[in-house]
Design a protein around this motif. Structure first.
Motif, PDB file in Angstrom:
ATOM      1  N   LEU A  89      -6.724  11.014  13.510  1.00  0.00           N
ATOM      2  CA  LEU A  89      -6.843  12.324  12.873  1.00  0.00           C
ATOM      3  C   LEU A  89      -5.907  12.436  11.671  1.00  0.00           C
ATOM      4  N   LEU A  90      -4.698  11.884  11.808  1.00  0.00           N
ATOM      5  CA  LEU A  90      -3.773  11.853  10.671  1.00  0.00           C
ATOM      6  C   LEU A  90      -4.427  11.162   9.475  1.00  0.00           C
ATOM      7  N   CYS A  91      -5.120  10.067   9.719  1.00  0.00           N
ATOM      8  CA  CYS A  91      -5.772   9.341   8.624  1.00  0.00           C
ATOM      9  C   CYS A  91      -6.778  10.220   7.897  1.00  0.00           C
ATOM     10  N   LEU A  92      -7.602  10.954   8.640  1.00  0.00           N
ATOM     11  CA  LEU A  92      -8.629  11.770   8.001  1.00  0.00           C
ATOM     12  C   LEU A  92      -8.024  12.941   7.238  1.00  0.00           C
ATOM     13  N   VAL A  93      -6.926  13.505   7.746  1.00  0.00           N
ATOM     14  CA  VAL A  93      -6.272  14.611   7.057  1.00  0.00           C
ATOM     15  C   VAL A  93      -5.609  14.138   5.770  1.00  0.00           C
ATOM     16  N   ALA A  94      -4.975  12.963   5.806  1.00  0.00           N
ATOM     17  CA  ALA A  94      -4.090  12.562   4.715  1.00  0.00           C
ATOM     18  C   ALA A  94      -4.687  11.565   3.741  1.00  0.00           C
ATOM     19  N   MET A  95      -5.836  10.967   4.049  1.00  0.00           N
ATOM     20  CA  MET A  95      -6.368   9.899   3.214  1.00  0.00           C
ATOM     21  C   MET A  95      -6.748  10.386   1.820  1.00  0.00           C
TER      22      MET A  95
ATOM     23  N   ASP B 186     -15.234   1.545   2.503  1.00  0.00           N
ATOM     24  CA  ASP B 186     -14.450   2.503   1.719  1.00  0.00           C
ATOM     25  C   ASP B 186     -13.657   3.432   2.624  1.00  0.00           C
ATOM     26  N   LEU B 187     -14.304   3.965   3.660  1.00  0.00           N
ATOM     27  CA  LEU B 187     -13.625   4.906   4.543  1.00  0.00           C
ATOM     28  C   LEU B 187     -12.476   4.234   5.282  1.00  0.00           C
ATOM     29  N   ARG B 188     -12.712   3.054   5.813  1.00  0.00           N
ATOM     30  CA  ARG B 188     -11.676   2.410   6.617  1.00  0.00           C
ATOM     31  C   ARG B 188     -10.547   1.861   5.745  1.00  0.00           C
ATOM     32  N   ASP B 189     -10.834   1.480   4.513  1.00  0.00           N
ATOM     33  CA  ASP B 189      -9.757   1.080   3.599  1.00  0.00           C
ATOM     34  C   ASP B 189      -8.802   2.236   3.337  1.00  0.00           C
ATOM     35  N   ARG B 190      -9.346   3.425   3.129  1.00  0.00           N
ATOM     36  CA  ARG B 190      -8.483   4.576   2.846  1.00  0.00           C
ATOM     37  C   ARG B 190      -7.687   5.006   4.086  1.00  0.00           C
ATOM     38  N   LYS B 191      -8.280   4.870   5.256  1.00  0.00           N
ATOM     39  CA  LYS B 191      -7.534   5.146   6.487  1.00  0.00           C
ATOM     40  C   LYS B 191      -6.364   4.186   6.629  1.00  0.00           C
ATOM     41  N   LEU B 192      -6.608   2.921   6.323  1.00  0.00           N
ATOM     42  CA  LEU B 192      -5.533   1.934   6.418  1.00  0.00           C
ATOM     43  C   LEU B 192      -4.404   2.269   5.451  1.00  0.00           C
ATOM     44  N   ASP B 193      -4.747   2.757   4.249  1.00  0.00           N
ATOM     45  CA  ASP B 193      -3.709   3.160   3.290  1.00  0.00           C
ATOM     46  C   ASP B 193      -2.759   4.186   3.899  1.00  0.00           C
ATOM     47  N   VAL B 194      -3.310   5.148   4.633  1.00  0.00           N
ATOM     48  CA  VAL B 194      -2.467   6.176   5.242  1.00  0.00           C
ATOM     49  C   VAL B 194      -1.507   5.554   6.240  1.00  0.00           C
ATOM     50  N   LEU B 195      -2.016   4.721   7.118  1.00  0.00           N
ATOM     51  CA  LEU B 195      -1.156   4.106   8.131  1.00  0.00           C
ATOM     52  C   LEU B 195      -0.055   3.266   7.489  1.00  0.00           C
TER      53      LEU B 195
ATOM     54  N   THR C 192     -18.824   2.299  11.067  1.00  0.00           N
ATOM     55  CA  THR C 192     -18.037   3.232  10.253  1.00  0.00           C
ATOM     56  C   THR C 192     -17.045   4.036  11.088  1.00  0.00           C
ATOM     57  N   LEU C 193     -17.480   4.519  12.250  1.00  0.00           N
ATOM     58  CA  LEU C 193     -16.623   5.377  13.065  1.00  0.00           C
ATOM     59  C   LEU C 193     -15.849   4.607  14.129  1.00  0.00           C
ATOM     60  N   SER C 194     -15.817   3.301  14.008  1.00  0.00           N
ATOM     61  CA  SER C 194     -14.948   2.524  14.890  1.00  0.00           C
ATOM     62  C   SER C 194     -13.711   2.094  14.106  1.00  0.00           C
ATOM     63  N   ILE C 195     -12.743   1.546  14.799  1.00  0.00           N
ATOM     64  CA  ILE C 195     -11.455   1.218  14.192  1.00  0.00           C
ATOM     65  C   ILE C 195     -11.420  -0.268  13.854  1.00  0.00           C
ATOM     66  N   ARG C 196     -11.106  -0.568  12.622  1.00  0.00           N
ATOM     67  CA  ARG C 196     -11.041  -1.966  12.186  1.00  0.00           C
ATOM     68  C   ARG C 196      -9.787  -2.624  12.770  1.00  0.00           C
ATOM     69  N   GLY C 197      -9.818  -3.950  12.871  1.00  0.00           N
ATOM     70  CA  GLY C 197      -8.710  -4.663  13.488  1.00  0.00           C
ATOM     71  C   GLY C 197      -7.376  -4.412  12.819  1.00  0.00           C
ATOM     72  N   ASP C 198      -7.334  -4.380  11.483  1.00  0.00           N
ATOM     73  CA  ASP C 198      -6.062  -4.162  10.806  1.00  0.00           C
ATOM     74  C   ASP C 198      -5.551  -2.742  11.011  1.00  0.00           C
ATOM     75  N   GLU C 199      -6.459  -1.778  11.164  1.00  0.00           N
ATOM     76  CA  GLU C 199      -6.037  -0.413  11.494  1.00  0.00           C
ATOM     77  C   GLU C 199      -5.325  -0.370  12.839  1.00  0.00           C
TER      78      GLU C 199
ATOM     79  N   GLU D 107      -3.774  -2.718  14.434  1.00  0.00           N
ATOM     80  CA  GLU D 107      -2.456  -3.348  14.375  1.00  0.00           C
ATOM     81  C   GLU D 107      -1.451  -2.458  13.659  1.00  0.00           C
ATOM     82  N   GLU D 108      -1.879  -1.814  12.564  1.00  0.00           N
ATOM     83  CA  GLU D 108      -0.962  -0.957  11.808  1.00  0.00           C
ATOM     84  C   GLU D 108      -0.498   0.230  12.648  1.00  0.00           C
ATOM     85  N   ALA D 109      -1.394   0.772  13.483  1.00  0.00           N
ATOM     86  CA  ALA D 109      -1.000   1.883  14.348  1.00  0.00           C
ATOM     87  C   ALA D 109       0.086   1.451  15.325  1.00  0.00           C
TER      88      ALA D 109
END
Length: 461
Positions: free
Chosen positions: A230-236, A246-255, A411-418, A420-422
């Motif tokens: 949820l933090l990712c979607l609020v702050a991306m 595109d969506l998961r890259d921006r989520k990773l940026d937040v983390l 799209t709505l699943s979590i990528r591997g690097d996400e 790990e970053e969490a």
């Protein structure tokens, strides 16, 4: 679209409450036809008839929103196999059949590595997909190793690390509200937003889930996955598109922008607690340590709170507070965006203007904007609330996730690097908590949680 689904751990709570009703919803909406095959596996020595009877009972309890004929079709499509997920021969018998299969691991996370290894030895048909529930791993090292095992089994796009929060309509409206409304996006930054609270407080206790929860706790069960997502979607930053990459890259940026927590930060910016005996509504609740199946020596927390800062231009100076607790006095499940006060109020002695808060309610799903108004014939401030109820979604969250799995849309699943970053974000917290460097506080069941700590969250910069 894959028309075969195999569920390991099929007699558990996840299947009963979410997967079977989700499949019934897909059938009712016309997404699943008569050719759909459901293979359910677990350690119980059941046959098809007994499993179908159990499934009918669960759907009568948890799936009444969907027509009887849809529920009956799902039950009729199911066959049961007694199988040990650690035995490649058993696994091979479950996934046997023509064409690719979607394999859902509705299992405790500790079993994921051995399950993936068994699937590798059993041999997944080409084009198959694998679904893993949260939490993905138990810490950073185990998440990295699990990603390595999965990469040897299937391509990354065939791995679905599901988080059903991402399929909730209100959660998706966080993005919609931000990105499709000119009135919000220009002020969606630290200049105007002082704090964001992401909260999942519930009156529920263990509800018979001690075998899972006591080995995980609130931090891993809720904060590490649901609330950080949820933090990712609020702050991306606004993505170029809502496509998978595109969506998961921006989520990773937040983390990656989350400021690392030092030892002192963990002590000042995190809290953990567990509930004592108390009363919630009309029921008496025992202390957590007295719940059936709980090992008091594990010192598992039922309340977790963590305060984060993001090192980026958009959010420098805004506090993000993530919190989840069980056995509390009231349900509070929302994302609350608190705006900074106006610099000057020209109303004399009207009092202090109330802060504007935009709330995304998660359960029930709604949106509320808290404003300040002026009382009739006075110059005193009064609260105003604008509330929008969401239209019921076409599919429940798990129905949407299952459809994405069968259609191959990650799209709505979590990528591997996400994933790990969490874990990297929470690694110092887990280390400090396991070493008892942060006290394990207590709170009565039915209360608001542990008493406020003073001073709390000092030095927010």
């Amino acid at each position: 679209m894959i028309d075969r689904l195999a569920i390991f751990g099929a007699t558990g709570d996840l299947s009963a409450r979410y997967l079977l009703p989700g499949l019934a919803a897909l059938r009712a909406a016309g997404h699943l036809g008569d050719g759909f095959q459901l293979t359910c596996a677990d350690l119980a020595s059941w046959d098809d008839e007994r499993f179908r009877g159990w499934a009918a009972t669960q759907l009568d309890r948890h799936g009444t929103a969907w027509p009887v004929d849809a529920r009956e079709a799902i039950i009729a499509s199911a066959r049961y196999r007694r199988a040990d997920i650690t035995d490649p021969a058993d696994v091979a018998s479950v996934i046997a059949g023509a064409g690719p299969v979607a394999v859902y691991l509705a299992l405790p996370p500790a079993l994921f590595p051995v399950a993936v290894q068994a699937l590798h030895q059993a041999g997944l048909p080409p084009g198959s997909r694998i679904v893993l529930e949260k939490p993905f791993g138990e810490d950073l090292d185990s998440a990295v190793e699990l990603n390595r095992l999965l990469a040897a089994l299937v391509p990354e796009e065939a791995v679905f690390r599901v988080d059903h929060f991402l399929a909730m309509s209100t959660v998706q409206n966080v993005l919609g509200s931000r990105l499709a409304n000119r009135v919000l996006e220009p002020i969606w930054n630290s200049t105007h937003i002082a704090e964001v609270e992401i909260v999942w407080d519930e009156t529920l206790t263990l509800e018979g889930r001690a075998s899972y929860y006591d080995g995980v706790g609130a931090l891993k069960d809720m904060v590490q996955n649901h609330l950080l997502q949820l933090l990712c979607l609020v702050a991306m930053e606004p993505p170029i598109s809502l496509g998978e990459r595109d969506l998961r890259d921006r989520k990773l940026d937040v983390l990656q922008s989350v400021r690392p927590l030092t030892g002192d930060d963990v002590l000042r910016r995190t809290r953990r607690a567990r509930y004592l005996p108390g009363r919630i509504g009309d029921r008496d609740v025992p202390a957590y340590v007295d719940e059936e199946g709980v090992d008091p020596g594990r010192r598992t927390e039922t309340f977790a709170e963590i305060e984060l800062q993001l090192d980026c231009w958009r959010w420098s100076g805004t506090t993000f507070r993530l919190r989840s607790g069980k056995a509390l006095g009231a349900d509070r499940k929302e994302v609350a965006v608190r705006f900074r006060p106006v610099p000057y109020v020209p109303f004399g002695h009207g009092g202090e203007a109330l802060p504007n808060v935009l709330r995304f309610g998660l359960d029930p799903e709604c949106m509320t904007l808290d404003l300040t108004g002026i009382g009739s014939h006075t110059r005193t401030f009064v609260p105003l609330a604008l509330t929008a109820r969401m239209e019921p979604p076409d599919l429940p969250a798990y129905g949407r996730l299952l459809l994405d799995v069968l259609n191959g849309d990650p799209t709505l699943s979590i990528r591997g690097d996400e994933a790990e970053e969490a874990w990297r974000i929470l690694a110092p917290v887990l280390s400090a908590w396991s070493g008892d460097l942060v006290p394990l506080e207590e709170y009565p069941a039915g209360s608001d949680g542990p008493a406020p700590r003073q001073p709390y969250g000092a030095d927010p910069a």
